[in-house]
Enzyme design. Structure first.
Site, PDB file in Angstrom:
ATOM      1  CG  HIS A   1       0.590  -4.126   5.189  1.00  0.00           C
ATOM      2  ND1 HIS A   1      -0.109  -3.544   4.150  1.00  0.00           N
ATOM      3  CD2 HIS A   1       1.037  -5.318   4.716  1.00  0.00           C
ATOM      4  CE1 HIS A   1      -0.099  -4.361   3.103  1.00  0.00           C
ATOM      5  NE2 HIS A   1       0.588  -5.441   3.412  1.00  0.00           N
TER       6      HIS A   1
ATOM      7  CD  GLU B   1      -1.756  -3.814   9.059  1.00  0.00           C
ATOM      8  OE1 GLU B   1      -2.065  -4.758   8.322  1.00  0.00           O
ATOM      9  OE2 GLU B   1      -1.809  -2.622   8.705  1.00  0.00           O
TER      10      GLU B   1
ATOM     11  CG  HIS C   1      -1.908  -1.137   1.187  1.00  0.00           C
ATOM     12  ND1 HIS C   1      -2.185  -1.925   2.267  1.00  0.00           N
ATOM     13  CD2 HIS C   1      -2.676  -1.618   0.175  1.00  0.00           C
ATOM     14  CE1 HIS C   1      -3.082  -2.844   1.938  1.00  0.00           C
ATOM     15  NE2 HIS C   1      -3.399  -2.681   0.663  1.00  0.00           N
TER      16      HIS C   1
ATOM     17  CD  GLU D   1      -0.887   0.265   4.664  1.00  0.00           C
ATOM     18  OE1 GLU D   1      -0.227  -0.767   4.926  1.00  0.00           O
ATOM     19  OE2 GLU D   1      -2.114   0.242   4.402  1.00  0.00           O
TER      20      GLU D   1
END
Lengths: 281, 352
Positions: B129, B191, B36, B39
């Site tokens: 992420h 994450e 992404h 990010e």
């Protein structure tokens, strides 16, 4: 000291979505438009979704930052097929809420924003002697205790002021953070609602003849901006805000204090002269 | 019934506490950032790693900027979410002029790091992420019986005392697994939050740097023959998503996450607890029957996916001691691997 007499604020504009991903203002304006309360005692309230295309896509802007398009020069740029969307929109908003600098302009334009920086509630004014704005600031500061309330003065001339709020005879941006762009935090929205309510309350009281006592307030004036260190070829940032500075908006920064932490682990310090308060977007 | 299931899965995981499972070395590792584009911890970490070009002794490390176009524009994606493009179906879609950029890119990444489901695939993919939710550090995986991933989790949890470290299991079969790390033989997303998208925070960046360092460190020790003792770990198993209340005509959200839930990821949500605060000031409560653990609470990128928060059950998973498999007769090695694979598949279905 005699009170200074000023004209009533009969027409007030409340603007949200000037940056399409700063969602407190977007939600507030939408709710206000649903309620359709426009005529209230003593003041006509106009609500505006400033950049509907950016709001639709949940982006700050489509082609150009709308909130830099309100200088006298840009507002008078001839429009063609190739004119960026936001310049066209700025001229539409100037016709709706202005024209800037004329008698027909809104008495007050209040523009709603969010920041990822830990700034609490900041009122941003282009003037350091707009007593209306100063008194609204004093009123909010007295009545909001949940977060810090400050006034930031951009100190620009009306012609050079590039933000939407500068279109009105009086202009104020309400900037609240921290909130990531693209999402709504209930606490931030609630603070913004309270801020707007208190501002409208002050305006009604003022318009109905209330005398507001003077006094002293603390104001922050923008002096300069500091960029990240960057790679000279790629222009990529090569450091991040130092952990000791991150989230410490409005804490005095002295010469030698940590400013940046490079990706390779080195600390860069503030080399400026006078100690200043910093805001980190 | 729960106790029986627990005992049964215990039995199939390992028959005695002393049993050590031998697994192939993790020889080819990929660390991916910018899946992404906004990010940023992963973007900058991969950039820094690519500058250093350091080799590792017991494994090869490949670093990948997954979605360079989105990174360039600092957006999550340009046409479609890259991290939903790795299902077997999407990876096998014929490409035309009109194929969205991210689908073309997912097939490129599958060629580079896969192909998914084959022997040539990377041994481990770690995809980096960030989230706007207050989730600390989470390893997200499609398996709750991938001992490599679970041991890495155990290692990070022990060595990172200042950051909450958790493991989230999405129970999705490999062919339907849609995210990048499913391309590898082993894989997890790392994450970390909270961090606004498009912004880089030093504390979050450093936590991710440390998480990767510890992961690669573990792999190096595993490949060198160190035996890692088993034990029990706590895993969060994804159950369901809840969307925001929305206006029926415009589909705009009509409420925000309630202040009592905001930032309270992984704090048990009971039936009747506040969930949303509508813009008109009304509280809406959680109407589920079972208390569950919320996560991805107010993740900004999920508004468009219709997710206000996700909910999980927490369960204890017994993990065996493991050690790298040394070279033995090829025939036996092959059969042994198959048997372990079979056990693992069976175990997973029992767990849920």
């Amino acid at each position: 000291m005699d009170p200074v007499s000023l004209p009533a604020l009969s027409c007030v504009a409340l603007c949200g979505g000037t940056h399409g991903n700063e969602l407190s203002g977007v939600c507030l304006v939408r709710e206000q438009q649903r309620k359709k309360e426009e005529e209230t005692e003593h003041v006509t309230l106009v609500t505006v979704m400033s950049n509907p295309r950016a709001v639709q896509e949940c982006r700050r802007y489509i082609e150009k930052d709308l909130n830099r398009c309100f200088t006298a020069a840009i507002l008078s740029t001839p429009v063609s097929d190739r004119t960026p969307y936001e310049i066209v929109r700025a001229q539409e908003l100037n016709a709706l809420l202005g024209p800037k600098g004329s008698d027909g302009a809104m008495d007050l334009v209040c523009d709603l924003h969010n920041t990822t920086a830990n700034m609490g509630l900041c009122l941003i004014s282009n003037s350091d002697c707009d007593w209306i704005c100063m008194h609204i600031y004093k009123h909010l500061q007295t009545n909001i205790s949940s977060i810090p309330v400050r006034l930031l003065n951009l100190y620009t001339s009306p012609d050079e002021s590039s933000n939407l709020a500068s279109v009105g005879k009086h202009g104020l941006s309400i900037e609240i953070g921290p909130q990531p762009h693209g999402l709504v935090r209930a606490d931030v929205l609630s603070t913004m609602k309270k801020g707007v309510q208190l501002m409208l309350e002050w305006i009604r009281l003022f318009n109905s003849g209330t005398v507001f006592e003077g006094g002293e307030v603390e104001v922050h004036t923008v002096v300069k901006c500091i960029d990240f260190p960057r790679d000279p070829e790629t222009h990529d940032i090569t450091a991040v805000i130092h952990p000791q500075l991150q989230d410490q908006d409005f804490c005095l920064l002295r010469q030698g204090d940590p400013l940046f932490l490079s990706f390779s682990g080195e600390t860069e310090v503030y080399r400026g002269g006078a100690p200043l308060s910093s805001l980190c977007e | 019934m729960g106790a029986d299931q627990g005992e049964k899965s215990h039995y199939f995981h390992f028959s005695s506490k002393m049993e050590v499972i031998n697994l192939p070395a993790v020889s080819r590792v990929a660390v991916c950032g910018g899946t992404h584009g906004n990010e940023l911890s992963g973007v900058y970490l991969v950039r820094e790693q690519q500058k250093k070009k350091e080799g590792a002794e017991t494994f090869s490390l490949t670093t990948v900027m997954s979605n360079p176009r989105a990174v360039q524009q600092c957006r999550r994606y340009t046409e479609t979410d890259l991290n939903r493009c790795f299902t077997t179906a999407t990876l096998g879609t014929p490409i035309s002029d009109r194929t969205p950029y991210e689908i073309v890119r997912s097939q490129e990444l599958n060629t580079l790091l896969g192909p998914k489901g084959t022997d040539e695939a990377m041994d481990l993919i770690c995809d980096l992420h960030n989230t706007t939710a207050n989730m600390g550090l989470c390893l997200i995986s499609y398996s709750a019986c991938d001992w490599i991933c679970l041991h890495i989790f155990k290692h990070l949890q022990k060595e990172m005392p200042t950051v909450p470290v958790r493991y989230i299991h999405f129970d999705v079969p490999q062919s339907e697994a849609y995210s990048l790390e499913s391309v590898g033989k082993h894989g997890f997303s790392m994450e970390i939050g909270p961090q606004p998208h498009g912004v880089i925070r030093a504390d979050i960046f450093n936590a991710m740097k440390e998480g990767i360092r510890l992961t690669l460190d573990w792999i190096h020790h595993f490949n060198s023959g160190v035996q890692f003792d088993g034990g029990e770990v706590e895993v969060y198993a994804m159950v369901k998503n809840i969307d925001y209340p929305r206006d029926m005509e415009t589909h705009s959200i009509t409420a925000a996450i309630h202040p009592q839930l905001q930032d309270h990821d992984f704090c048990l949500l009971h039936p009747g607890d506040p969930l949303f605060l509508t813009f008109s000031g009304k509280t809406e409560t959680y109407k589920g029957v079972e208390p569950l653990y919320p996560f991805f609470v107010n993740e900004c990128a999920y508004y468009e996916k219709g997710i206000a928060l996700s909910l999980a059950r927490r369960k204890r998973v017994a993990i065996p001691s493991i050690q790298v498999k040394t070279d033995c007769g090829k025939e036996n090695g092959g059969e042994e691997l198959k048997l372990e694979e079979k056990e693992r598949t069976y175990d997973c279905s029992e767990d849920v």
